[in-house]
Design a protein around this motif. Structure first.
Motif, PDB file in Angstrom:
ATOM      1  N   UNK A  92       0.836  -1.204   0.000  1.00  0.00           N
ATOM      2  CA  UNK A  92       0.000   0.000   0.000  1.00  0.00           C
ATOM      3  C   UNK A  92       0.877   1.263   0.000  1.00  0.00           C
ATOM      4  N   UNK A  93       1.846   1.275   0.914  1.00  0.00           N
ATOM      5  CA  UNK A  93       2.662   2.481   1.058  1.00  0.00           C
ATOM      6  C   UNK A  93       3.486   2.744  -0.208  1.00  0.00           C
ATOM      7  N   UNK A  94       4.056   1.687  -0.782  1.00  0.00           N
ATOM      8  CA  UNK A  94       4.871   1.823  -1.994  1.00  0.00           C
ATOM      9  C   UNK A  94       4.032   2.326  -3.164  1.00  0.00           C
ATOM     10  N   UNK A  95       2.869   1.687  -3.323  1.00  0.00           N
ATOM     11  CA  UNK A  95       1.976   2.076  -4.416  1.00  0.00           C
ATOM     12  C   UNK A  95       1.555   3.521  -4.261  1.00  0.00           C
ATOM     13  N   UNK A  96       1.198   3.874  -3.033  1.00  0.00           N
ATOM     14  CA  UNK A  96       0.760   5.234  -2.753  1.00  0.00           C
ATOM     15  C   UNK A  96       1.876   6.237  -3.047  1.00  0.00           C
ATOM     16  N   UNK A  97       3.080   5.867  -2.664  1.00  0.00           N
ATOM     17  CA  UNK A  97       4.208   6.770  -2.885  1.00  0.00           C
ATOM     18  C   UNK A  97       4.430   7.001  -4.384  1.00  0.00           C
ATOM     19  N   UNK A  98       4.415   5.925  -5.156  1.00  0.00           N
ATOM     20  CA  UNK A  98       4.575   6.052  -6.617  1.00  0.00           C
ATOM     21  C   UNK A  98       3.513   6.989  -7.187  1.00  0.00           C
ATOM     22  N   UNK A  99       2.305   6.757  -6.738  1.00  0.00           N
ATOM     23  CA  UNK A  99       1.135   7.462  -7.232  1.00  0.00           C
ATOM     24  C   UNK A  99       1.192   8.946  -6.871  1.00  0.00           C
ATOM     25  N   UNK A 100       1.526   9.226  -5.616  1.00  0.00           N
ATOM     26  CA  UNK A 100       1.508  10.619  -5.169  1.00  0.00           C
ATOM     27  C   UNK A 100       2.624  11.438  -5.806  1.00  0.00           C
ATOM     28  N   UNK A 101       3.805  10.843  -5.894  1.00  0.00           N
ATOM     29  CA  UNK A 101       4.904  11.576  -6.519  1.00  0.00           C
ATOM     30  C   UNK A 101       4.547  11.895  -7.971  1.00  0.00           C
ATOM     31  N   UNK A 102       3.928  10.928  -8.664  1.00  0.00           N
ATOM     32  CA  UNK A 102       3.543  11.162 -10.055  1.00  0.00           C
ATOM     33  C   UNK A 102       2.496  12.266 -10.160  1.00  0.00           C
ATOM     34  N   UNK A 103       1.521  12.247  -9.257  1.00  0.00           N
ATOM     35  CA  UNK A 103       0.471  13.275  -9.281  1.00  0.00           C
ATOM     36  C   UNK A 103       1.082  14.667  -9.175  1.00  0.00           C
ATOM     37  N   UNK A 104       1.979  14.814  -8.203  1.00  0.00           N
ATOM     38  CA  UNK A 104       2.591  16.122  -7.997  1.00  0.00           C
ATOM     39  C   UNK A 104       3.417  16.523  -9.217  1.00  0.00           C
ATOM     40  N   UNK A 105       4.242  15.586  -9.682  1.00  0.00           N
ATOM     41  CA  UNK A 105       5.129  15.885 -10.810  1.00  0.00           C
ATOM     42  C   UNK A 105       4.363  16.238 -12.067  1.00  0.00           C
ATOM     43  N   UNK A 106       3.347  15.456 -12.389  1.00  0.00           N
ATOM     44  CA  UNK A 106       2.617  15.694 -13.631  1.00  0.00           C
ATOM     45  C   UNK A 106       1.781  16.975 -13.541  1.00  0.00           C
ATOM     46  N   UNK A 107       1.235  17.243 -12.371  1.00  0.00           N
ATOM     47  CA  UNK A 107       0.480  18.482 -12.178  1.00  0.00           C
ATOM     48  C   UNK A 107       1.422  19.672 -12.401  1.00  0.00           C
ATOM     49  N   UNK A 108       2.603  19.526 -11.867  1.00  0.00           N
ATOM     50  CA  UNK A 108       3.590  20.599 -12.022  1.00  0.00           C
ATOM     51  C   UNK A 108       3.890  20.835 -13.502  1.00  0.00           C
ATOM     52  N   UNK A 109       4.005  19.753 -14.257  1.00  0.00           N
ATOM     53  CA  UNK A 109       4.321  19.894 -15.686  1.00  0.00           C
ATOM     54  C   UNK A 109       3.195  20.586 -16.446  1.00  0.00           C
TER      55      UNK A 109
END
Lengths: 591, 583
Positions: free
Chosen positions: A86-103
């Motif tokens: 859960x934690x690993x999946x969530x981490x992958x997901x959240x970092x991507x959300x932030x990064x892609x939103x930033x882009x």
């Protein structure tokens, strides 16, 4: 160059400045980013607990002969793995959300800036370079956001965590392993430098391969017409071979690095075993600890290798950021000045150039004290040789540039005092090639007002006498124009551009006439549409043919940046020998 | 852009091509597989050594017995390194060599394919064959040797584990299919998303390109906000694709660690109890854990390999299809030589239709006496360009024949034919090279002097000398831009530099303004003097220069004779011409 670019203030050597500025761009993403880091941190901690559980299973279970403990340890480990998933999946997901939103934000901001820059900036810059800011530069950030960021974060945490765990488990064994790791870091640094150089070369050479490939395809008819197939193929073969060589240079680097890494791994394993074995036999270490240590070791090497790859991604991401910020810092030259006001409605359309001088490069005057009056509703033709400065006059009237000296006025107001919005509404440019955007015919005609009804579009077409043409198209207004209007002839593109201007309904029209021959039928249509469009409006026509000059109210002849003759066509034919010469040339071409 | 045609037939054709490529580089493949096998053997021996050492530790056998085993461990480590090096280097060599060779084949093939092929094939499709399709092929090739070794390894490890302990061995081996499946599923999905993402990225770049190219129109109509909306929309779709991909990563990637860890748990629980029961040694227990760890990466790679194989095979099938299409225009087996002559061109009952059946010319009989010029006149689509393009055999006649000084053009070698017949196209295409090099395309052996005199003839010399770098000015996509008229004059110079027997001007002065055309007119008169010239022109001023006019309507030759004569005797001719001077 007139305006110096301020790019270079940011560079990769100062990553701190770059990152600080990057963070300022999207302050609302700071909290989500912090949350993502926190989750990643938790995931790493959970991962690091695994071997400790196994140690308990071994020492408390297997060595002590307690089945219960073995099963308990296994159960706890399974529980941990559930949490880790859960934690690993969530981490992958959240970092991507932030990064892609930033882009998304970055793309939007950079593009907005790009469009605010003036014509001078566009003429100084190669369009390919401008496009690459929005594409390859942001894409290298995307690569970092989608893959690099998570990797950087989780691998850094893992390396630190494992180092701490190793130290806690047994600091002497840990020291031996750290020594090996120090060698690994050194070796990786050498490799990264080598690989970076190699891949830079690979990138550069694949660019050449693709460019030549494209040329070989688009130019194939010329190649065959002059039987240059073999010459082309052998040139291509050479370029292609250079690309192969660059790839092999990278391959050579990889082919020594990974074997060395694998060997170092075995060395670390061997030294851990050597120390661990004697300590276990001394009784100063449990066997469970030794096994846990071996398990940690597995997680120490891969993250370090990953990090050295991420370092590359980070470098190119930073380089891209530096270039983007350089663009963001370009000064906006053409803009509303404080106190700018709107033109008085209704706009009459009187245009005047008053002693205007202008140069693109300091020292080479393109316009030299040009004074010119165009009355409201008048049709003025500007004629002159290529390079005489006639297009520059059109650009100054459109305020793509500001004059160096003198002023350009509309209804007596200096363009520099008028708001952008008001000026845009009053003036429209029809460029030489018409310029179509991809999309439907309707979208191109209603470009200035996408809410225009079909009825008003058809009214325009009818008024201009081109409704039959549109009806004859397979899908009428819904016809896709394809790339840059590729499915239409030059004349048809002109028609669309004229209709677009008519719907926009400006008071003043600046028309850069096409030089190329239109097919006769379309030529008639263009003439008709133009008559309708220009009626009752002020128009400035950069004329390339006799008929346009004849139809204008007045003609201005420009030579080397100066006005050399003004008057009606008939007047000039009589009074200006230079104009007469031009007319004779025109006549030879058409009669 | 990328059509997903991974059906079974393609798979077979594609895999066949892959195998052919592998056979072509069998030496390299063999060394790489050998390296992979060495690597595999060593990587298998290492857990065994670790297990044996642990057993010595557990039985307190003393370090003197451990040291030799540690020595063996280091030796295994070094041999393993050699294996990896061989595997990697020759794996790369195989893939890059095959990629480079195939790309050369594709390029050469494209160069040989006739006009009829290029008329119906998009540049993008051909580019994709030689770039993205080839990359997919290369990746699969690079991974082939290691996959061979990996497959052997899974088999051996499973066997070893089952031999050590059947129960635990079978339990732990469950990891193999689980990880293969997860990795394959992930690779399959991510590939789909990444194509999607690429597609969307290219759409965004399209919006940017268009805006940059049309910035004057955008600004003139104050439509910055409209363009911004378009861009933001594209950025959002990129976001969606990237997030879709991130979701797949979030779902699958943690499993790459969790599944092997579950294997470790199984070893701990089942193996621990077996050790207590005395059914296996503690060293074997540790070796089990190590074996599982060693297999993780190979399993992930193998899953990736089989997930990508269908796509690579489809790419290979597309490449194969391109390479096996023969060009329409073939060299004669025993070419004749052109006789020396004035350059008389004769059309004998020539008919022509496109491959799709559209008839363009029907029964054209036309003799252009050597050394004279003829202007082709007719409405758009009448067949003027086709007549011009049949002479240098850009297309072959459907029936009838064309002769130059009595020799059928199909009997001549293409090299000789096209050397004697020079064409200046309507679209003046320039290569990214210097102006001098562009002119020399017409005659690679031309001296500087003849390049210059060709440029003078085409009225290009003066503007070329106006550039700071003169004839060395680089033009084309990567160089400075010439105006339409300048490009046309450079290509005119290219057409005349080789002093051809027959010169064909395909509407070559269409995009210059009247002033420049007036200059070119004088150049043309010089160029045409004493040379067989076929010229397609809209402007009457050009027709004043030619000896005869061939008037074409609906694919048939309607009239042939001097301009003035046709004007007087053929009313349709006068009508068509009248339409052209409307300007």
């Amino acid at each position: 160059m007139k305006y110096m670019s301020s790019a270079g203030e940011y560079n990769v050597e100062k990553p701190g400045t770059l990152i600080a500025r990057a963070a300022r761009l999207a302050p609302e993403l700071r909290r989500p980013f912090a949350a993502a880091v926190a989750v990643t941190f938790v995931a790493t901690i959970i991962r690091l607990l695994g071997p400790l559980v196994i140690r308990e299973g071994i020492d408390g279970g297997i060595v002590a002969g307690d089945r219960q403990t073995i099963l308990l340890a296994a159960a706890v480990y399974i529980g941990l793995l559930g949490l880790q998933y859960i934690a690993d999946g969530l981490s992958q997901w959240m970092v991507a959300l932030v990064g892609e939103r930033y882009l998304v934000r970055l793309r939007s901001v950079v593009f907005a800036k790009l469009m605010r820059l003036d014509a001078g900036f566009y003429s100084r810059s190669k369009s390919g370079v401008l496009v690459s800011r929005m594409t390859s530069d942001i894409e290298s950030l995307q690569e970092f956001a989608s893959d690099g960021a998570v990797m950087a974060l989780s691998n850094t945490l893992t390396v630190v965590g494992v180092a701490v765990a190793l130290g806690v488990v047994d600091w002497q064994m840990a020291l031996a392993v750290f020594a090996v790791v120090a060698v690994l870091v050194g070796v990786s640094a050498v490799f990264q430098r080598q690989a970076r150089r190699a891949y830079d070369q690979v990138r550069e050479r694949i660019g050449r391969v693709l460019a030549m490939l494209q040329e070989g395809i688009t130019g194939v008819r010329v190649v065959q017409a002059f039987t240059q197939e073999q010459a082309q193929a052998s040139t291509f073969g050479r370029v292609n071979e250079r690309y192969f060589e660059a790839n092999m240079a990278a391959a050579r680097a990889i082919s020594w690095y990974f074997p060395v890494v694998a060997f170092l791994r075995v060395v670390a394993l061997g030294s851990a075993l050597a120390i661990g074995a004697s300590r276990v036999m001394d009784g100063t270490m449990t066997i469970g600890t030794l096994v846990a240590f071996l398990l940690y070791l597995e997680w120490f090497f891969q993250p370090i290798i990953n990090l050295s790859n991420v370092y590359n991604l980070l470098q190119s991401a930073l380089a891209a950021l530096a270039k983007l910020f350089g663009l963001m810092d370009e000064p906006v030259v053409i803009d509303d000045r404080p106190g700018a006001y709107d033109l008085t409605e209704p706009v009459v359309g009187a245009v005047e150039l008053d002693a205007v001088s202008f140069s693109y490069d300091p020292g080479t005057l393109v316009l030299d004290g040009v004074s010119l009056k165009v009355g409201a509703g008048e049709r003025l033709a500007i004629v002159g040789e290529t390079g005489s400065g006639k297009s520059t006059i059109a650009k100054l009237i459109m305020r793509f540039y500001d004059p160096d000296a003198g002023r350009v006025t509309v209804d007596g107001d200096d363009l520099r005092d008028i708001t952008e919005r008001s000026r845009v509404d009053a003036l429209a440019l029809i460029p030489q090639d018409g310029f179509l955007f991809s999309g439907t015919l309707r979208e191109n005609i209603a470009y200035s007002d996408s809410s225009a009804s079909d009825e008003s579009v058809w009214n325009v077409l009818r008024a201009m006498g081109i409704d039959d043409w549109v009806r004859s198209l397979p899908e009428g207004l819904d016809t896709e124009v394809r790339e840059r209007g590729g499915r239409f002839s030059a004349g048809e593109r002109q028609l669309v551009a004229l209709a677009r201007a008519f719907l926009f309904d400006p008071s003043i029209i600046v028309l850069d006439e096409a030089t190329s021959n239109l097919d006769p039928e379309t030529e008639v249509q263009v003439e008709g549409a133009l008559r309708v469009l220009l009626a009752g409006r002020t128009s400035i026509v950069i004329a390339h043919r006799l008929r346009s000059a004849e139809r204008s109210d007045r003609v201005v002849m420009i030579d080397a940046g100066r006005v050399i003759a003004v008057g009606t066509h008939t007047e000039l034919v009589e009074s200006s020998p230079r104009y007469r010469e031009l007319v004779e040339v025109w006549q030879r071409g058409t009669k | 852009m990328v059509e997903d045609r991974s059906n079974l037939g393609d798979l077979r054709v594609g895999v066949a091509l892959l195998l052919r490529v592998i056979m072509r580089y069998q030496g390299v493949v063999a060394i790489s597989i050998l390296g992979a096998m060495i690597w595999m053997a060593m990587i298998l021996s290492i857990p065994y050594l670790v297990g044996t050492i642990i057993d010595l530790v557990v039985t307190r056998s003393g370090m003197s017995e451990v040291w030799p085993l540690l020595g063996l461990l280091l030796i295994a480590g070094s041999i393993q390194a050699v294996g990896i090096s061989l595997r990697r280097f020759f794996g790369f060599k195989l893939s890059y060599r095959a990629e480079a060779d195939l790309r050369n084949d594709i390029f050469t093939h494209i160069q040989r394919m006739a006009f009829s092929f290029h008329d119906v094939t998009s540049t993008g499709a051909l580019m994709a064959r030689a770039s993205s399709d080839l990359s997919q092929l290369r990746l699969i090739l690079a991974m082939t040797p290691i996959t061979v070794a990996n497959l052997v390894m899974f088999f051996v490890v499973t066997a070893v584990l089952i031999v050590i302990d059947p129960v635990l061995g079978l339990t732990a081996s469950l990891m193999v299919p689980a990880l293969l499946y997860t990795s394959g599923r992930f690779a399959g999905r991510v590939v789909g998303f990444s194509f999607d993402l690429q597609e969307r990225l290219s759409q965004l770049s399209h919006v940017v390109e268009e805006t940059v190219a049309g910035i004057e129109v955008v600004k003139s109509y104050g439509q910055e906000a409209h363009q911004q909306r378009r861009l933001d929309r594209e950025a959002e779709t990129i976001y969606d694709a990237a997030i879709g991909m991130a979701k797949q990563r979030a779902i699958h990637r943690p499993l790459f660690e969790i599944i092997p860890a579950l294997g470790t748990v199984a070893v701990l629980a089942v193996g621990g109890i077996r050790v207590l029961d005395g059914a296996m040694t503690f060293g074997e227990f540790v070796a089990f854990m190590q074996y599982l760890a060693v297999m993780v990466l190979p399993l992930l790679i193998t899953g990736w390999f089989f997930a990508n194989l269908p796509r690579a095979a489809a790419a290979a099938a597309r490449i194969d299809e391109l390479l096996s299409t023969a060009p329409d225009i073939q060299e004669p087996d025993h070419p004749e030589r052109l006789r020396s002559g004035p350059g008389e061109v004769r059309f004998n009952h020539v008919s022509f239709a496109y491959p799709d059946g559209t008839a363009v010319l029907s029964d054209v009989n036309l003799t252009i006496p050597g050394g004279t010029s003829v202007g082709l006149v007719g409405a758009t689509g009448a067949g003027k360009s086709t007549i011009a393009h049949l002479i240098p055999r850009f297309y072959d006649v459907s029936s009838g024949s064309i002769t130059i000084d009595g020799v059928d053009v199909r009997e001549l070698s293409l090299d000789e034919l096209r050397h004697e017949v020079s064409v200046v196209f309507q679209e003046s295409y320039l290569f990214s090279a210097s102006i001098a090099e562009n002119i020399r395309v017409g005659d690679p052996m031309a001296s500087d002097d003849s390049v210059r005199s060709a440029a003078r003839l085409a009225k290009a010399h003066d503007f070329i000398c106006g550039f700071p770098d003169g004839y060395e000015t680089v033009v084309g996509e990567r160089g400075s831009t010439l105006s339409g008229g300048q490009r046309q004059r450079v290509s005119l110079a290219r057409g005349v530099v080789r002093d051809p027997r027959v010169l064909i001007l395909d509407d070559a002065t269409s995009s210059v303004d009247a002033i420049v055309e007036a200059e070119i007119q004088t150049a043309l008169a010089q160029v045409m003097a004493g040379r067989t010239t076929v010229i397609i022109a809209h402007r009457t001023s050009t027709l004043a220069l030619v000896d005869n006019v061939a008037f074409i309507e609906d694919g048939a030759l309607v009239a042939f004779g001097p301009h003035d004569e046709l004007l007087a005797t053929v009313p349709r001719y006068a009508a068509v011409l009248a339409a052209q001077v409307i300007v």
